[in-house]
Design a protein around this motif. Structure first.
Motif, PDB file in Angstrom:
ATOM      1  N   ILE A 290       0.898  -1.373  -0.026  1.00 15.09           N
ATOM      2  CA  ILE A 290      -0.130   0.023   0.030  1.00 15.09           C
ATOM      3  C   ILE A 290       1.083   1.195  -0.123  1.00 15.09           C
ATOM      4  O   ILE A 290       1.610   1.426   0.869  1.00 15.09           O
ATOM      5  CB  ILE A 290      -0.858   0.062   1.223  1.00 15.09           C
ATOM      6  N   ALA A 291       1.085   1.977  -1.189  1.00 17.29           N
ATOM      7  CA  ALA A 291       1.802   3.019  -1.115  1.00 17.29           C
ATOM      8  C   ALA A 291       1.162   4.149  -0.743  1.00 17.29           C
ATOM      9  O   ALA A 291      -0.063   4.515  -1.069  1.00 17.29           O
ATOM     10  CB  ALA A 291       2.466   3.132  -2.772  1.00 17.29           C
ATOM     11  N   VAL A 292       1.946   5.155  -0.316  1.00 15.17           N
ATOM     12  CA  VAL A 292       1.277   6.509   0.063  1.00 15.17           C
ATOM     13  C   VAL A 292       2.263   7.516  -0.245  1.00 15.17           C
ATOM     14  O   VAL A 292       3.534   7.535  -0.170  1.00 15.17           O
ATOM     15  CB  VAL A 292       1.526   6.629   1.912  1.00 15.17           C
ATOM     16  N   ALA A 293       1.643   8.243  -1.270  1.00 17.76           N
ATOM     17  CA  ALA A 293       2.166   9.529  -1.832  1.00 17.76           C
ATOM     18  C   ALA A 293       2.586  10.677  -0.772  1.00 17.76           C
ATOM     19  O   ALA A 293       2.224  11.839  -1.213  1.00 17.76           O
ATOM     20  CB  ALA A 293       1.417   9.872  -2.993  1.00 17.76           C
ATOM     21  N   SER A 294       3.226  10.360   0.273  1.00 19.92           N
ATOM     22  CA  SER A 294       3.623  11.417   1.221  1.00 19.92           C
ATOM     23  C   SER A 294       5.055  11.924   1.086  1.00 19.92           C
ATOM     24  O   SER A 294       5.429  12.619   1.912  1.00 19.92           O
ATOM     25  CB  SER A 294       3.140  11.079   2.731  1.00 19.92           C
ATOM     26  N   GLY A 295       5.716  11.365   0.203  1.00 22.37           N
ATOM     27  CA  GLY A 295       7.256  11.788  -0.007  1.00 22.37           C
ATOM     28  C   GLY A 295       7.476  12.221  -1.105  1.00 22.37           C
ATOM     29  O   GLY A 295       6.936  13.079  -1.777  1.00 22.37           O
ATOM     30  N   THR A 296       8.702  11.946  -1.701  1.00 19.29           N
ATOM     31  CA  THR A 296       9.237  12.545  -3.044  1.00 19.29           C
ATOM     32  C   THR A 296       8.462  11.875  -4.366  1.00 19.29           C
ATOM     33  O   THR A 296       8.713  12.475  -5.441  1.00 19.29           O
ATOM     34  CB  THR A 296      10.450  12.795  -2.941  1.00 19.29           C
ATOM     35  N   THR A 297       8.089  10.819  -4.117  1.00 19.58           N
ATOM     36  CA  THR A 297       7.178   9.959  -5.101  1.00 19.58           C
ATOM     37  C   THR A 297       5.880  10.210  -5.414  1.00 19.58           C
ATOM     38  O   THR A 297       5.087  10.110  -4.497  1.00 19.58           O
ATOM     39  CB  THR A 297       7.565   8.457  -5.144  1.00 19.58           C
TER      40      THR A 297
ATOM     41  N   LEU B 174      -2.558   5.630  -1.814  1.00 16.51           N
ATOM     42  CA  LEU B 174      -3.134   6.553  -1.281  1.00 16.51           C
ATOM     43  C   LEU B 174      -2.479   7.913  -0.956  1.00 16.51           C
ATOM     44  O   LEU B 174      -1.236   7.778  -1.198  1.00 16.51           O
ATOM     45  CB  LEU B 174      -3.243   6.098   0.446  1.00 16.51           C
ATOM     46  N   ALA B 175      -3.238   9.026  -1.151  1.00 17.83           N
ATOM     47  CA  ALA B 175      -2.770  10.505  -0.955  1.00 17.83           C
ATOM     48  C   ALA B 175      -1.746  10.583   0.414  1.00 17.83           C
ATOM     49  O   ALA B 175      -0.767  11.206   0.316  1.00 17.83           O
ATOM     50  CB  ALA B 175      -3.698  11.461  -1.285  1.00 17.83           C
ATOM     51  N   ASP B 176      -2.427  10.051   1.325  1.00 14.14           N
ATOM     52  CA  ASP B 176      -1.880  10.360   2.809  1.00 14.14           C
ATOM     53  C   ASP B 176      -2.387   9.386   3.484  1.00 14.14           C
ATOM     54  O   ASP B 176      -3.347   8.415   3.169  1.00 14.14           O
ATOM     55  CB  ASP B 176      -2.053  11.623   3.210  1.00 14.14           C
ATOM     56  N   LEU B 177      -2.183   9.418   5.072  1.00 16.25           N
ATOM     57  CA  LEU B 177      -2.804   8.406   5.978  1.00 16.25           C
ATOM     58  C   LEU B 177      -3.905   8.772   6.617  1.00 16.25           C
ATOM     59  O   LEU B 177      -4.137   8.428   7.580  1.00 16.25           O
ATOM     60  CB  LEU B 177      -1.663   8.027   6.860  1.00 16.25           C
TER      61      LEU B 177
END
Length: 238
Positions: free
Chosen positions: A198-205, A219-222
């Motif tokens: 489950i990837a979360v786009a909260s970093g640099t990607t 997910l955009a965030d948690l």
């Protein structure tokens, strides 16, 4: 053990963000070991394990190849203690990612979920970050996989699965193991190591990059614990 799921949390940019503190620690430790300051530092937010980042740090700063392994071993040994020397900075400048506390709480309180970490951090560095930002109590760090166990990040999944099996019974495999992380390395770790992602786009990607890499869910965030729990549970093989 039927229905039990091992949840492997990434740390940096998924649960917390420590800004340039890691880079400061790399710089200080490089200077201490090599005897001169580096002119280049590791890239931000890649998810690469600390031992690999240290070797790259040495090479891009023109350390002779014959000296790389010896210097790398010394730097890796020093990094956790040097980070621990910046506890006040971690408390003051470190940030908990949006939704992380509620997400950690929800996973911890679900009786069939076992929360731990798979991280590019060395064990000592991971524990310091989690402790100083008040998150360590939500995770079982006696199990999990750390860069101090293996510099090849996908190998950490099996290490975490074996430790969880020894403590809780098993087996743990791709069907009942989930990684929650923000980087392309987290996606690769799941594919190669044996876990759903489950990837979360909260970093640099970006979300698009994570999907293109093959993350099952992005997910955009948690901030939606309901969505997170649904995704953790929905693909498990009966």
């Amino acid at each position: 053990m039927k229905g039990v799921i091992l949840v492997l949390w990434d740390i940096d940019r998924t649960l917390l963000y420590t800004g340039d503190i890691d880079r400061r620690v790399y710089k200080e430790t490089f200077t201490s070991v090599v005897g001169r300051p580096p002119t280049a530092l590791p890239a931000r937010g890649t998810g690469v394990t600390m031992p690999l980042a240290v070797r790259e740090l040495l090479r891009v700063n023109q350390v002779p190849e014959q000296d790389v392994e010896a210097f790398a071993a010394r730097i890796v040994d020093e990094l956790p203690e040097r980070l621990a020397g910046h506890r006040e900075l971690l408390v003051n400048d470190g940030v908990i990612m949006p939704g992380a506390v509620d997400a950690l709480t929800a996973v911890q309180q679900a009786e069939h979920l076992i929360p731990t970490v798979v991280t590019g951090n060395l064990r000592g560095s991971a524990q310091t970050k989690l402790s100083e930002l008040g998150l360590i109590g939500y995770l079982d760090t006696t199990i999990g996989g750390f860069a101090s166990d293996d510099s090849h990040r996908p190998a950490l999944v099996r290490i975490a699965q074996d430790r969880a099996a020894a403590k809780h019974g098993g087996p743990f495999n791709r069907d009942n193991t989930v990684i929650v992380g923000d980087s392309l390395e987290d996606v690769r770790t799941g594919f190669e190591g044996g876990a759903r992602v489950i990837a979360v786009a909260s970093g640099t990607t970006t979300e698009q990059q994570l999907r293109a890499a093959g993350a099952q869910h992005v997910l955009a965030d948690l901030t939606s614990t309901t969505t997170l729990l649904r995704l953790i549970n929905q693909d498990q093989t009966p």
